[in-house]
Design an enzyme around this catalytic site. Structure first.
Site, PDB file in Angstrom:
ATOM      1  N   GLU A 146       0.705  -1.124  -0.141  1.00 24.60           N
ATOM      2  CA  GLU A 146      -0.147  -0.029   0.058  1.00 24.60           C
ATOM      3  C   GLU A 146       0.956   1.356   0.132  1.00 24.60           C
ATOM      4  O   GLU A 146       2.142   1.155   0.183  1.00 24.60           O
ATOM      5  CB  GLU A 146      -0.950  -0.047   1.245  1.00 24.60           C
ATOM      6  CG  GLU A 146      -1.914  -1.334   1.023  1.00 24.60           C
ATOM      7  CD  GLU A 146      -2.676  -1.181   2.304  1.00 24.60           C
ATOM      8  OE1 GLU A 146      -3.951  -1.742   2.047  1.00 24.60           O
ATOM      9  OE2 GLU A 146      -2.733  -0.280   3.147  1.00 24.60           O
ATOM     10  N   HIS A 194      -9.151   9.935   3.097  1.00 23.12           N
ATOM     11  CA  HIS A 194      -8.703   8.711   2.137  1.00 23.12           C
ATOM     12  C   HIS A 194      -8.966   9.175   0.816  1.00 23.12           C
ATOM     13  O   HIS A 194      -9.994   9.754   0.575  1.00 23.12           O
ATOM     14  CB  HIS A 194      -9.593   7.500   2.592  1.00 23.12           C
ATOM     15  CG  HIS A 194      -8.998   6.303   2.137  1.00 23.12           C
ATOM     16  ND1 HIS A 194      -9.246   6.172   0.833  1.00 23.12           N
ATOM     17  CD2 HIS A 194      -8.483   5.345   2.781  1.00 23.12           C
ATOM     18  CE1 HIS A 194      -8.589   4.730   0.596  1.00 23.12           C
ATOM     19  NE2 HIS A 194      -8.095   4.503   1.744  1.00 23.12           N
ATOM     20  N   ARG A 250      -0.934   9.042   1.634  1.00 24.44           N
ATOM     21  CA  ARG A 250      -2.516   9.281   1.199  1.00 24.44           C
ATOM     22  C   ARG A 250      -2.790  10.814   1.180  1.00 24.44           C
ATOM     23  O   ARG A 250      -3.530  11.414   0.401  1.00 24.44           O
ATOM     24  CB  ARG A 250      -3.385   8.742   2.511  1.00 24.44           C
ATOM     25  CG  ARG A 250      -3.425   7.210   2.298  1.00 24.44           C
ATOM     26  CD  ARG A 250      -4.248   6.680   3.585  1.00 24.44           C
ATOM     27  NE  ARG A 250      -4.530   5.340   3.310  1.00 24.44           N
ATOM     28  CZ  ARG A 250      -4.951   4.455   4.145  1.00 24.44           C
ATOM     29  NH1 ARG A 250      -5.370   5.327   5.346  1.00 24.44           N
ATOM     30  NH2 ARG A 250      -5.412   3.324   4.221  1.00 24.44           N
ATOM     31  N   HIS A 283     -11.280  10.517   7.121  1.00 30.59           N
ATOM     32  CA  HIS A 283     -10.989   8.815   7.157  1.00 30.59           C
ATOM     33  C   HIS A 283     -10.338   8.478   8.658  1.00 30.59           C
ATOM     34  O   HIS A 283     -10.772   7.531   9.052  1.00 30.59           O
ATOM     35  CB  HIS A 283     -10.185   8.327   6.156  1.00 30.59           C
ATOM     36  CG  HIS A 283      -9.830   6.802   6.215  1.00 30.59           C
ATOM     37  ND1 HIS A 283     -10.613   5.908   6.172  1.00 30.59           N
ATOM     38  CD2 HIS A 283      -8.521   6.184   6.388  1.00 30.59           C
ATOM     39  CE1 HIS A 283     -10.271   4.671   6.180  1.00 30.59           C
ATOM     40  NE2 HIS A 283      -9.049   4.763   6.371  1.00 30.59           N
ATOM     41  N   ARG A 289      -0.787   9.241   8.920  1.00 33.46           N
ATOM     42  CA  ARG A 289      -0.601   8.197   9.147  1.00 33.46           C
ATOM     43  C   ARG A 289      -0.227   7.048   7.632  1.00 33.46           C
ATOM     44  O   ARG A 289      -0.918   7.290   6.839  1.00 33.46           O
ATOM     45  CB  ARG A 289      -1.990   7.450   9.713  1.00 33.46           C
ATOM     46  CG  ARG A 289      -2.289   6.104  10.153  1.00 33.46           C
ATOM     47  CD  ARG A 289      -3.355   5.579  10.271  1.00 33.46           C
ATOM     48  NE  ARG A 289      -4.592   5.613   9.241  1.00 33.46           N
ATOM     49  CZ  ARG A 289      -4.905   4.602   8.630  1.00 33.46           C
ATOM     50  NH1 ARG A 289      -4.622   3.555   8.790  1.00 33.46           N
ATOM     51  NH2 ARG A 289      -5.845   4.720   7.541  1.00 33.46           N
TER      52      ARG A 289
END
Length: 538
Positions: A119, A241, A287, A348, A383
């Site tokens: 990811e 997100h 992100r 998110h 994060r």
């Protein structure tokens, strides 16, 4: 007289963080776990991607640590990152012992047989998952284990109102001894007393108009701890997100980051890729970069959404790896094996929260905070994907171990008065709540969203101050309800986010402001201190 309960440990929240604490505690302790609706109602259930841990032969803990530090844009606490990553495999093994089944390779020569995906922000494949519904597998297994334990009492449809501390009881010291809790089934306020209290209530993304989170993510624990006298940190860092399903009938359904990890391409409405103009990592950028890029292109083009396309992969691969995404999109007439997925960013994850240490201690004795509600220093300014469930597990165990160490020094909780509602009446104007709820979430989205300015933040501050005043008056005169409590907490958390964003006069990680586009040389955390803060703790 309202019902009263006494336990050794009161855990407010029933997601991965709360249940990790409960299941790591000895079976001779009497434990209460409060769930806001049903036992599996929190954000854990919604997690699709997986849990990051070092299993690949080419990977290392140092690589995972460095990736996390890089994603955190200079604000991660390295000791918290190292503690989390180094305990990652133990956390996974514990989960497996609790019945969680991760996807495995059909064949392979590696020293493990897990199917690992990749990811954004990760330099190696290190995401263990259960198809694209890891949260459901984890939540189901932990819930089953908790229900088997005779020492764990589950209280559903309970929402915390306020913590009970020595200060509130006019006693010396700085200790938390319980909480007042609304029973949404009966409408009565109950008294829960305990030797230790754990806040595991999740984040506050419901403060925004568009969010991937369930309705219960209203920042309750953060607001309760702040009112009780705990400091909070880095509340300006709200992760958006990049890819939530855009459809008029879909309620902010998350499209897992693993879709991009397995080759999904982000496209403009004309079918052209664009992420290479924003990052050399393209779709696998962190992100915050991807969310800002999508936001920029949507505003530049006046587009309602952009697109995520995985249709070039084999149909069988798509259906086996992303069954949840496939089924949900198909429900809305989108066949992801042939069609690109319309996506927009949505709030998110709350990277800031109640300040805690490695043992999950807050600023108040006997009060712990675990999971998204806590600020451990792991996530910094952004994060990294799939580190959040790992944080719940690692710090959940650390919290439980610390409670055990302190048992012999912790006396039973003192008596406390029942909730007094003799001076209030039933509301006949609940429209005030719904109107204020809508106004709050809209101005937070417009003024405190992905891209910020001083002028937008000051507008938001002015509006939140007015809402604070209205809600304080409403709260003082009418009986509490679930909607009122959530609105009260959301306004408190919104104010904390706004104040933190105003203080940070730079752009870093998830906080991007047009007035201060550059990052400062020496990054510092944003720490907010309540007026009733006391340094006399633990």
């Amino acid at each position: 007289m309202s019902p009263s309960f006494e336990h050794d440990v009161l855990i407010i929240g029933s997601g991965a963080a709360g249940l990790s604490v409960a299941l790591n505690l000895p079976e001779d302790l009497k434990i209460a776990v409060l769930s806001k609706t049903t036992l599996q109602s929190g954000s854990t259930l919604w997690a699709q991607g997986g849990i990051a841990a070092v299993y690949d032969d080419q990977d290392s803990t140092e690589s995972h640590i460095q990736d996390t530090l890089n994603a955190g844009a200079g604000l991660c606490h390295e000791d918290a990152v190292r503690f989390t990553v180094e305990n990652g495999r133990d956390a996974i093994e514990w989960l497996i012992s609790q019945g969680v089944q991760f996807d495995k390779e059909e064949s392979g020569t590696s020293s493990h047989n897990f199917h690992l995906t990749k990811e954004g922000g990760h330099s190696h494949r290190r995401i263990l998952h259960a198809a694209d519904a890891t949260g459901q597998a984890l939540s189901g297994s932990l819930t089953d284990r908790a229900l088997e334990k005779t020492n764990i009492q589950i209280f559903e449809h309970r929402v915390g109102i306020d913590l009970i501390t020595h200060r509130k009881l006019f006693m010396p010291g700085n200790r938390c001894v319980g909480a007042y809790v609304l029973n949404n089934r009966t409408g009565h306020v109950e008294l829960f007393r305990a030797r230790f209290v754990v806040l595991a209530t999740g984040g506050a993304s419901k403060v925004y108009l568009y969010t991937s989170n369930p309705d219960v993510a209203t920042g309750d624990g953060i607001a309760m701890a702040w009112r009780a006298g705990c400091r909070v940190g880095n509340m300006e860092f709200n992760q958006f997100h990049p890819t939530c399903l855009y459809h008029p009938q879909a309620k902010s359904f998350l499209i897992t980051e693993a879709v991009r990890g397995e080759g999904g391409k982000l496209l403009l409405p004309n079918g052209k890729r664009f992420m290479d103009r924003f990052s050399d990592k393209a779709e696998l950028a962190p992100r915050d970069v991807v969310a800002r890029a999508i936001d920029h292109e949507m505003k530049r083009l006046g587009a309602d959404c952009l697109y995520l396309d995985i249709s070039h992969r084999d149909t069988g691969f798509i259906k086996s790896h992303f069954p949840t995404v496939y089924e949900r999109c198909l429900k809305y007439g989108i066949d992801i094996t042939r069609d690109p997925i319309p996506v927009v960013p949505a709030a998110h994850y709350t990277c800031g929260g109640i300040i805690t240490d490695q043992y999950s201690h807050t600023d108040i004795n006997s009060l712990y905070a675990v999971g998204e509600t806590a600020f451990t220093g792991l996530h910094g300014a952004n994060r990294m994907a799939s580190n959040s469930l790992l944080e719940c597990l690692v710090f959940g165990r650390a919290c439980a171990e610390d409670i055990v160490r302190r048992l012999e020094f912790s006396p039973p909780p003192p008596s406390a008065p029942s909730w007094d509602e003799s001076q209030v009446t039933d509301s006949d104007e609940d429209v005030v709540i719904s109107h204020n709820w809508d106004e709050l979430r809209r101005f937070m989205w417009d003024y405190v969203g992905i891209v910020r300015t001083d002028k937008r933040l000051q507008r938001a501050k002015h509006r939140v101050d007015l809402l604070h005043q209205e809600i304080r008056e409403y709260y003082s005169n009418y009986k509490v309800s679930n909607d009122l409590l959530e609105l009260r907490n959301l306004v408190t958390v919104a104010d904390l986010i706004i104040c933190s964003a105003i203080q940070r006069q730079e752009s870093r990680g998830l906080h991007y402001t047009l007035d201060y586009p550059k990052a400062m040389e020496k990054p510092t955390d944003t720490i907010l201190v309540p007026v009733n803060f006391s340094s006399e703790s633990w």
